[in-house]
Design a protein around this motif. Sequence first.
Motif: not given
Length: 340
Positions: A185-187, A203-206, A214-215, A242-243
């Motif tokens: 996840g992305f906070v 983040w999405a590219a990785a 990247p939902a 997310p984990t």
Amino acid sequence: MAGLAEIAEAAGVSVSTVSRVLNRKSGIAEETRQRVLDVVNQLPHTARGVGALRRTGVIGLLVPELSNPVFPAFAEALESRAAQAGYASLLCNTRAAMSEREYVQMLQARGVEGMIFVSPEIANPDTDERRTRGYYEKLGREGVRMVFVNGGAPSLDVPDITVDEHLAGHAAARHLLELGHRRIGFVSGPSRALPSRLKRAGWAAALEEAGVEPAADLVAHGGFSAEGGAEAMARLLDGPAPTAVLCSSDVMALGAMGEAKRRGLTTPEDISVVGFDDIPMAAYCQPALTTLAQPIRDMAAAAVDELLRQLDPDGAERGSTSFSRLFRPNLIVRESTRGL
């Protein structure tokens, strides 16, 4: 050039006393303080206008707040570098008693030679970008020497010393992927903020490079604060959890870890957390925070050096291309992340 030594001689005080007065330090008699300020205001200077400079040996440092430890760190590093070059600094907290524009007027009245803006008003997602851009363009036409630090204003011809936010998001996500996490996840900070958008793109590219979708339900936004981090983490945990998460700042990460703990989750056993900035407390919280460090001292040195380049009459010509630099963040692995 009227610098600290000339001010000190005219006021009959030491250079260190001048520096303390201009930086609003305590322990100076009011009569002495006023005498120094009278000298500063009476120093000869060129007429106001395009390209005009008042030679006072003082620069202005404008930061958006002091509650987030990253901004005092930038202020200290900028002030230290300026002092090494013989300049005193006036520090302005633009979300306190006065706004950025009010402080700019005050700094102009005090005759500062230039200004360094850390996360300037134009980088605030709540501002009207067109109107704010016009404001800085007007300052430039008036001859104000400026440098942005993490300014997020590519449309302006103002030097911007900035950290690579895209690389930060990419490096954080890649670190978590290498630990075996797939639901990451992305906070995030506010969605309109350029740093948030750039980190999200990294983040999405990785994730895409690793074959992971990247939902959108893995992204939650909050303010750049511990409360904002907790609120964003709560929204992520209310869904399929997310984990691991990466956060827009260390302060947000601390809030996110607090929210996870409130729900009975343990970091990193139940959820791994990565921050951004490497504020001093990141190494001492429990667990110690894995983070992407901004190279604050290197960035501060570059910002001050660029401002001094503008102030040097023998340096680069006015109107030449602005000198901006993009700095790499550094991944610091601590205890808040672990493999699955």
